[in-house]
Design a protein around this motif. Structure first.
Motif, PDB file in Angstrom:
ATOM      1  N   LEU A   1      29.727  54.184  57.716  1.00 53.58           N
ATOM      2  CA  LEU A   1      30.775  54.613  56.792  1.00 53.58           C
ATOM      3  C   LEU A   1      31.984  53.692  56.835  1.00 53.58           C
ATOM      4  O   LEU A   1      32.570  53.371  55.800  1.00 53.58           O
ATOM      5  CB  LEU A   1      31.206  56.049  57.109  1.00 53.58           C
ATOM      6  CG  LEU A   1      30.332  57.186  56.593  1.00 53.58           C
ATOM      7  CD1 LEU A   1      30.847  58.514  57.121  1.00 53.58           C
ATOM      8  CD2 LEU A   1      30.294  57.204  55.063  1.00 53.58           C
ATOM      9  N   ALA A   2      32.374  53.273  58.044  1.00 52.22           N
ATOM     10  CA  ALA A   2      33.547  52.414  58.166  1.00 52.22           C
ATOM     11  C   ALA A   2      33.333  51.081  57.461  1.00 52.22           C
ATOM     12  O   ALA A   2      34.216  50.579  56.754  1.00 52.22           O
ATOM     13  CB  ALA A   2      33.889  52.192  59.636  1.00 52.22           C
ATOM     14  N   ALA A   3      32.139  50.510  57.631  1.00 51.70           N
ATOM     15  CA  ALA A   3      31.843  49.232  56.973  1.00 51.70           C
ATOM     16  C   ALA A   3      31.787  49.414  55.460  1.00 51.70           C
ATOM     17  O   ALA A   3      32.273  48.563  54.701  1.00 51.70           O
ATOM     18  CB  ALA A   3      30.522  48.673  57.496  1.00 51.70           C
ATOM     19  N   TRP A   4      31.196  50.524  55.008  1.00 50.50           N
ATOM     20  CA  TRP A   4      31.126  50.777  53.564  1.00 50.50           C
ATOM     21  C   TRP A   4      32.529  50.865  52.985  1.00 50.50           C
ATOM     22  O   TRP A   4      32.807  50.305  51.916  1.00 50.50           O
ATOM     23  CB  TRP A   4      30.375  52.082  53.295  1.00 50.50           C
ATOM     24  CG  TRP A   4      30.283  52.409  51.833  1.00 50.50           C
ATOM     25  CD1 TRP A   4      29.373  51.939  50.935  1.00 50.50           C
ATOM     26  CD2 TRP A   4      31.180  53.262  51.073  1.00 50.50           C
ATOM     27  NE1 TRP A   4      29.637  52.446  49.681  1.00 50.50           N
ATOM     28  CE2 TRP A   4      30.734  53.255  49.731  1.00 50.50           C
ATOM     29  CE3 TRP A   4      32.296  54.010  51.413  1.00 50.50           C
ATOM     30  CZ2 TRP A   4      31.362  53.972  48.733  1.00 50.50           C
ATOM     31  CZ3 TRP A   4      32.946  54.730  50.410  1.00 50.50           C
ATOM     32  CH2 TRP A   4      32.473  54.717  49.082  1.00 50.50           C
ATOM     33  N   GLY A   5      33.438  51.549  53.687  1.00 53.81           N
ATOM     34  CA  GLY A   5      34.768  51.758  53.158  1.00 53.81           C
ATOM     35  C   GLY A   5      35.731  50.624  53.410  1.00 53.81           C
ATOM     36  O   GLY A   5      36.872  50.664  52.909  1.00 53.81           O
ATOM     37  N   ALA A   6      35.314  49.584  54.123  1.00 54.98           N
ATOM     38  CA  ALA A   6      36.230  48.477  54.431  1.00 54.98           C
ATOM     39  C   ALA A   6      36.843  47.860  53.183  1.00 54.98           C
ATOM     40  O   ALA A   6      38.053  47.580  53.148  1.00 54.98           O
ATOM     41  CB  ALA A   6      35.511  47.422  55.275  1.00 54.98           C
ATOM     42  N   PRO A   7      36.070  47.629  52.108  1.00 59.40           N
ATOM     43  CA  PRO A   7      36.692  47.087  50.886  1.00 59.40           C
ATOM     44  C   PRO A   7      37.717  48.058  50.271  1.00 59.40           C
ATOM     45  O   PRO A   7      38.700  47.613  49.686  1.00 59.40           O
ATOM     46  CB  PRO A   7      35.503  46.878  49.946  1.00 59.40           C
ATOM     47  CG  PRO A   7      34.313  46.773  50.832  1.00 59.40           C
ATOM     48  CD  PRO A   7      34.597  47.706  51.974  1.00 59.40           C
ATOM     49  N   LEU A   8      37.478  49.352  50.429  1.00 59.64           N
ATOM     50  CA  LEU A   8      38.452  50.323  49.932  1.00 59.64           C
ATOM     51  C   LEU A   8      39.714  50.307  50.780  1.00 59.64           C
ATOM     52  O   LEU A   8      40.829  50.437  50.262  1.00 59.64           O
ATOM     53  CB  LEU A   8      37.841  51.734  49.923  1.00 59.64           C
ATOM     54  CG  LEU A   8      36.732  51.981  48.906  1.00 59.64           C
ATOM     55  CD1 LEU A   8      36.141  53.375  49.097  1.00 59.64           C
ATOM     56  CD2 LEU A   8      37.246  51.810  47.483  1.00 59.64           C
ATOM     57  N   ALA A   9      39.532  50.143  52.090  1.00 62.26           N
ATOM     58  CA  ALA A   9      40.693  50.044  52.980  1.00 62.26           C
ATOM     59  C   ALA A   9      41.532  48.823  52.596  1.00 62.26           C
ATOM     60  O   ALA A   9      42.767  48.877  52.596  1.00 62.26           O
ATOM     61  CB  ALA A   9      40.237  49.959  54.425  1.00 62.26           C
ATOM     62  N   LYS A  10      40.862  47.737  52.259  1.00 58.31           N
ATOM     63  CA  LYS A  10      41.571  46.527  51.830  1.00 58.31           C
ATOM     64  C   LYS A  10      42.302  46.763  50.515  1.00 58.31           C
ATOM     65  O   LYS A  10      43.441  46.331  50.329  1.00 58.31           O
ATOM     66  CB  LYS A  10      40.573  45.377  51.692  1.00 58.31           C
ATOM     67  CG  LYS A  10      41.205  44.048  51.343  1.00 58.31           C
ATOM     68  CD  LYS A  10      40.167  42.939  51.299  1.00 58.31           C
ATOM     69  CE  LYS A  10      40.806  41.594  50.942  1.00 58.31           C
ATOM     70  NZ  LYS A  10      39.798  40.513  50.903  1.00 58.31           N
ATOM     71  N   LEU A  11      41.635  47.476  49.604  1.00 63.65           N
ATOM     72  CA  LEU A  11      42.250  47.807  48.324  1.00 63.65           C
ATOM     73  C   LEU A  11      43.484  48.682  48.545  1.00 63.65           C
ATOM     74  O   LEU A  11      44.503  48.519  47.870  1.00 63.65           O
ATOM     75  CB  LEU A  11      41.228  48.532  47.448  1.00 63.65           C
ATOM     76  CG  LEU A  11      41.662  48.917  46.026  1.00 63.65           C
ATOM     77  CD1 LEU A  11      41.957  47.672  45.189  1.00 63.65           C
ATOM     78  CD2 LEU A  11      40.578  49.755  45.350  1.00 63.65           C
ATOM     79  N   ALA A  12      43.394  49.591  49.515  1.00 60.31           N
ATOM     80  CA  ALA A  12      44.525  50.480  49.806  1.00 60.31           C
ATOM     81  C   ALA A  12      45.726  49.701  50.295  1.00 60.31           C
ATOM     82  O   ALA A  12      46.875  50.083  50.042  1.00 60.31           O
ATOM     83  CB  ALA A  12      44.121  51.514  50.852  1.00 60.31           C
ATOM     84  N   GLY A  13      45.467  48.595  50.985  1.00 56.34           N
ATOM     85  CA  GLY A  13      46.563  47.817  51.541  1.00 56.34           C
ATOM     86  C   GLY A  13      47.115  46.768  50.605  1.00 56.34           C
ATOM     87  O   GLY A  13      48.095  46.093  50.932  1.00 56.34           O
ATOM     88  N   SER A  14      46.475  46.634  49.436  1.00 55.81           N
ATOM     89  CA  SER A  14      46.917  45.582  48.506  1.00 55.81           C
ATOM     90  C   SER A  14      48.061  46.056  47.637  1.00 55.81           C
ATOM     91  O   SER A  14      48.348  47.233  47.554  1.00 55.81           O
ATOM     92  CB  SER A  14      45.741  45.148  47.631  1.00 55.81           C
ATOM     93  OG  SER A  14      45.290  46.222  46.831  1.00 55.81           O
TER      94      SER A  14
END
Length: 219
Positions: free
Chosen positions: A206-219
Motif C-alpha cells: 500500500l505504501a509503495a502504491w500511494g507513494a505517487p499520491l504522497a508526492k502529489l500531496a506535497g507538490s
C-alpha cells in the motif's frame, strides 16, 4: 450531472452493485466529474483554504463522525483531502437501496452523500472511515489526479476476481478501483472482514502504491 456507480452490497442481499460482500456506492466518470469546466489540478487558493460545507441539517454527532474519518487518515491522504475539501458539499442522508454513499458533480463542486446510520450500525467507525474515504477518494481522483497518474496507479492494483453484478471484482471500473485503493491506503486497512467495497484486491504494498499520491500531496 453525472454519476459513477460505487456500490457497497450487504451480505444479506445483492441489492445493487458493489462489494466485498457489503454495500454499493455510486460515482461519476472523470468526464462527467469535471463537467463544470474545472481542469484537473486547478483549484484556487481560496478553494484550498476553504473546508467542507455541511448541509445545515447534519447533526453535530454525524459531522464529527465524518470529520473523524478524515482525521484518522494517514497524513498524506489528509493533505490531499485538505486540497479538495473546499469543493465538497456533505450530506448525511438515506441513500438508494443497497448504497451507502454517492459522489456527484454539480457544476464545479462535488456532492458527497453518505448513509452513516446503516454503516455505523453494521461496522462502527471502521466502516464509516472506509465509506467516507472511499467517497473523498473519488473527489481526489476527479479534482487532482492527472490521467497519466491514474493509469499508473491502476496498473499497480491487482485485477479483481469474478464479475458480480457486472460492477465489482473483475468488472469494477478504474474509478472504483482507485477509490477502493485510496481508502485502503489512507486507513492502512485492507478490509478483512469488512464487507464494503468492490472486491478489489489491495495493492501488494500500500505504501509503495500511494507513494505517487504522497508526492502529489506535497507538490
Amino acid at each position: 450531472m453525472g454519476e459513477r456507480s460505487r456500490s457497497f452490497i450487504t451480505p444479506l442481499a445483492v441489492l445493487l452493485v458493489l462489494s466485498l460482500g457489503g454495500f454499493v456506492l455510486r460515482v461519476h466518470s472523470r468526464a462527467q466529474a469535471t463537467a463544470g469546466g474545472r481542469t484537473v489540478g486547478q483549484i484556487s487558493a481560496q478553494e484550498r483554504a476553504a473546508t467542507f460545507t455541511f448541509d445545515p441539517g447534519v447533526p453535530p454527532a454525524d459531522r464529527e463522525a465524518f470529520l473523524s474519518a478524515v482525521a484518522r487518515a494517514r497524513p498524506e491522504a489528509q493533505a490531499l483531502i485538505g486540497a479538495i475539501d473546499g469543493l465538497v458539499d456533505v450530506h448525511i442522508a438515506q441513500t438508494a437501496a443497497g448504497t451507502v454513499g454517492t459522489t456527484q458533480s454539480v457544476g464545479d463542486r462535488y456532492n458527497v452523500s453518505v448513509n452513516l446510520g446503516i454503516v455505523s450500525r453494521r461496522y462502527g467507525q471502521r466502516g464509516i472511515d472506509r465509506t467516507v474515504l472511499h467517497e473523498l477518494g473519488h473527489v481526489v481522483d476527479f479534482a487532482l489526479v492527472p490521467e497519466a497518474l491514474d493509469t499508473q496507479l491502476d496498473a499497480a492494483i491487482p485485477q479483481g476476481y469474478g464479475c458480480d453484478s457486472q460492477n465489482s471484482g473483475g468488472c469494477a471500473s478504474a474509478t472504483e478501483r482507485f477509490a477502493e485503493s485510496f481508502a485502503k491506503w489512507a486507513t492502512g486497512d485492507i478490509g478483512v472482514d469488512l464487507y464494503l467495497g468492490y472486491k478489489v484486491p489491495p495493492p501488494d504494498d500500500l505504501a509503495a502504491w500511494g507513494a505517487p499520491l504522497a508526492k502529489l500531496a506535497g507538490s
